[in-house]
Design a protein around this motif. Structure first.
Motif, PDB file in Angstrom:
ATOM      1  N   GLU A   1       2.301  11.967  -5.608  1.00 13.61           N
ATOM      2  CA  GLU A   1       0.857  11.822  -5.792  1.00 13.61           C
ATOM      3  C   GLU A   1       0.402  10.415  -5.453  1.00 13.61           C
ATOM      4  O   GLU A   1      -0.629  10.224  -4.792  1.00 13.61           O
ATOM      5  CB  GLU A   1       0.463  12.170  -7.231  1.00 13.61           C
ATOM      6  CG  GLU A   1      -1.008  12.000  -7.530  1.00 13.61           C
ATOM      7  CD  GLU A   1      -1.919  12.886  -6.687  1.00 13.61           C
ATOM      8  OE1 GLU A   1      -3.110  12.538  -6.561  1.00 13.61           O
ATOM      9  OE2 GLU A   1      -1.463  13.904  -6.142  1.00 13.61           O
ATOM     10  N   SER A   2       1.169   9.415  -5.864  1.00 14.33           N
ATOM     11  CA  SER A   2       0.822   8.024  -5.545  1.00 14.33           C
ATOM     12  C   SER A   2       0.776   7.799  -4.039  1.00 14.33           C
ATOM     13  O   SER A   2      -0.160   7.183  -3.521  1.00 14.33           O
ATOM     14  CB  SER A   2       1.833   7.059  -6.165  1.00 14.33           C
ATOM     15  OG  SER A   2       1.766   7.114  -7.556  1.00 14.33           O
ATOM     16  N   PHE A   3       1.776   8.306  -3.347  1.00 17.44           N
ATOM     17  CA  PHE A   3       1.832   8.126  -1.895  1.00 17.44           C
ATOM     18  C   PHE A   3       0.700   8.883  -1.200  1.00 17.44           C
ATOM     19  O   PHE A   3       0.024   8.338  -0.316  1.00 17.44           O
ATOM     20  CB  PHE A   3       3.186   8.569  -1.355  1.00 17.44           C
ATOM     21  CG  PHE A   3       3.307   8.426   0.128  1.00 17.44           C
ATOM     22  CD1 PHE A   3       3.335   7.174   0.726  1.00 17.44           C
ATOM     23  CD2 PHE A   3       3.383   9.543   0.940  1.00 17.44           C
ATOM     24  CE1 PHE A   3       3.425   7.038   2.110  1.00 17.44           C
ATOM     25  CE2 PHE A   3       3.489   9.419   2.316  1.00 17.44           C
ATOM     26  CZ  PHE A   3       3.507   8.163   2.905  1.00 17.44           C
ATOM     27  N   LEU A   4       0.472  10.131  -1.589  1.00 19.03           N
ATOM     28  CA  LEU A   4      -0.590  10.919  -0.956  1.00 19.03           C
ATOM     29  C   LEU A   4      -1.968  10.317  -1.258  1.00 19.03           C
ATOM     30  O   LEU A   4      -2.855  10.325  -0.389  1.00 19.03           O
ATOM     31  CB  LEU A   4      -0.509  12.381  -1.399  1.00 19.03           C
ATOM     32  CG  LEU A   4       0.773  13.121  -1.003  1.00 19.03           C
ATOM     33  CD1 LEU A   4       0.764  14.531  -1.576  1.00 19.03           C
ATOM     34  CD2 LEU A   4       0.971  13.144   0.506  1.00 19.03           C
ATOM     35  N   SER A   5      -2.157   9.787  -2.449  1.00 19.78           N
ATOM     36  CA  SER A   5      -3.422   9.116  -2.796  1.00 19.78           C
ATOM     37  C   SER A   5      -3.627   7.885  -1.929  1.00 19.78           C
ATOM     38  O   SER A   5      -4.743   7.597  -1.480  1.00 19.78           O
ATOM     39  CB  SER A   5      -3.437   8.714  -4.268  1.00 19.78           C
ATOM     40  OG  SER A   5      -3.452   9.850  -5.078  1.00 19.78           O
ATOM     41  N   TYR A   6      -2.543   7.155  -1.700  1.00 19.17           N
ATOM     42  CA  TYR A   6      -2.615   5.987  -0.817  1.00 19.17           C
ATOM     43  C   TYR A   6      -3.047   6.406   0.583  1.00 19.17           C
ATOM     44  O   TYR A   6      -3.926   5.774   1.187  1.00 19.17           O
ATOM     45  CB  TYR A   6      -1.254   5.281  -0.780  1.00 19.17           C
ATOM     46  CG  TYR A   6      -1.125   4.305   0.359  1.00 19.17           C
ATOM     47  CD1 TYR A   6      -1.775   3.071   0.319  1.00 19.17           C
ATOM     48  CD2 TYR A   6      -0.369   4.621   1.486  1.00 19.17           C
ATOM     49  CE1 TYR A   6      -1.670   2.179   1.378  1.00 19.17           C
ATOM     50  CE2 TYR A   6      -0.256   3.733   2.542  1.00 19.17           C
ATOM     51  CZ  TYR A   6      -0.910   2.521   2.489  1.00 19.17           C
ATOM     52  OH  TYR A   6      -0.821   1.637   3.535  1.00 19.17           O
ATOM     53  N   LEU A   7      -2.446   7.470   1.104  1.00 14.95           N
ATOM     54  CA  LEU A   7      -2.831   7.942   2.443  1.00 14.95           C
ATOM     55  C   LEU A   7      -4.311   8.308   2.502  1.00 14.95           C
ATOM     56  O   LEU A   7      -4.994   7.995   3.484  1.00 14.95           O
ATOM     57  CB  LEU A   7      -1.981   9.140   2.862  1.00 14.95           C
ATOM     58  CG  LEU A   7      -0.500   8.877   3.123  1.00 14.95           C
ATOM     59  CD1 LEU A   7       0.213  10.188   3.454  1.00 14.95           C
ATOM     60  CD2 LEU A   7      -0.306   7.870   4.244  1.00 14.95           C
TER      61      LEU A   7
END
Length: 107
Positions: free
Chosen positions: A30-36
């Motif tokens: 979730e952290s990575f996808l939110s960053y994207l």
């Protein structure tokens, strides 16, 4: 696990997340996808990453591996696992090779 479409309530901007078997978001993913999404990557790009990370997390979960303790052997195993037909990746199936032919059988 499943990839889930999400819409931001204020802007209705589309994004994607990964839900675990408990239907909670997988925090590191979730952290990575939110960053994207925050750096304005296309929703299709975020969706593609979500599906790929679903495969990675499924592989790790199936082997009882934690994502922070992955080694080269685990990555090599994941690459080999990706080369299997999707049905062979499912629990309870084994892939066997005989005479150059790959077959699936119940474990």
């Amino acid at each position: 696990m499943r990839v889930q479409r999400v819409l931001a309530p204020d802007s209705m901007a589309e994004s994607w997340t990964l839900l675990g078997d408990d239907l909670r978001t997988v925090a590191p993913v979730e952290s990575f996808l939110s960053y994207l999404s925050a750096i304005e990557r296309s929703p299709n790009t975020v969706k593609a990453y979500a599906h790929d990370l679903k495969d990675w997390w499924s592989y790790l979960d199936g082997r009882g591996l934690g994502w922070k303790a992955v080694d080269l052997e685990a990555v090599a195993g994941f690459v080999a696992w990706l080369r299997l037909p999707p049905l062979a990746r499912s629990e309870g199936w084994r892939c066997c090779r005989q005479s150059g032919i790959t077959a699936l059988r119940r474990a």
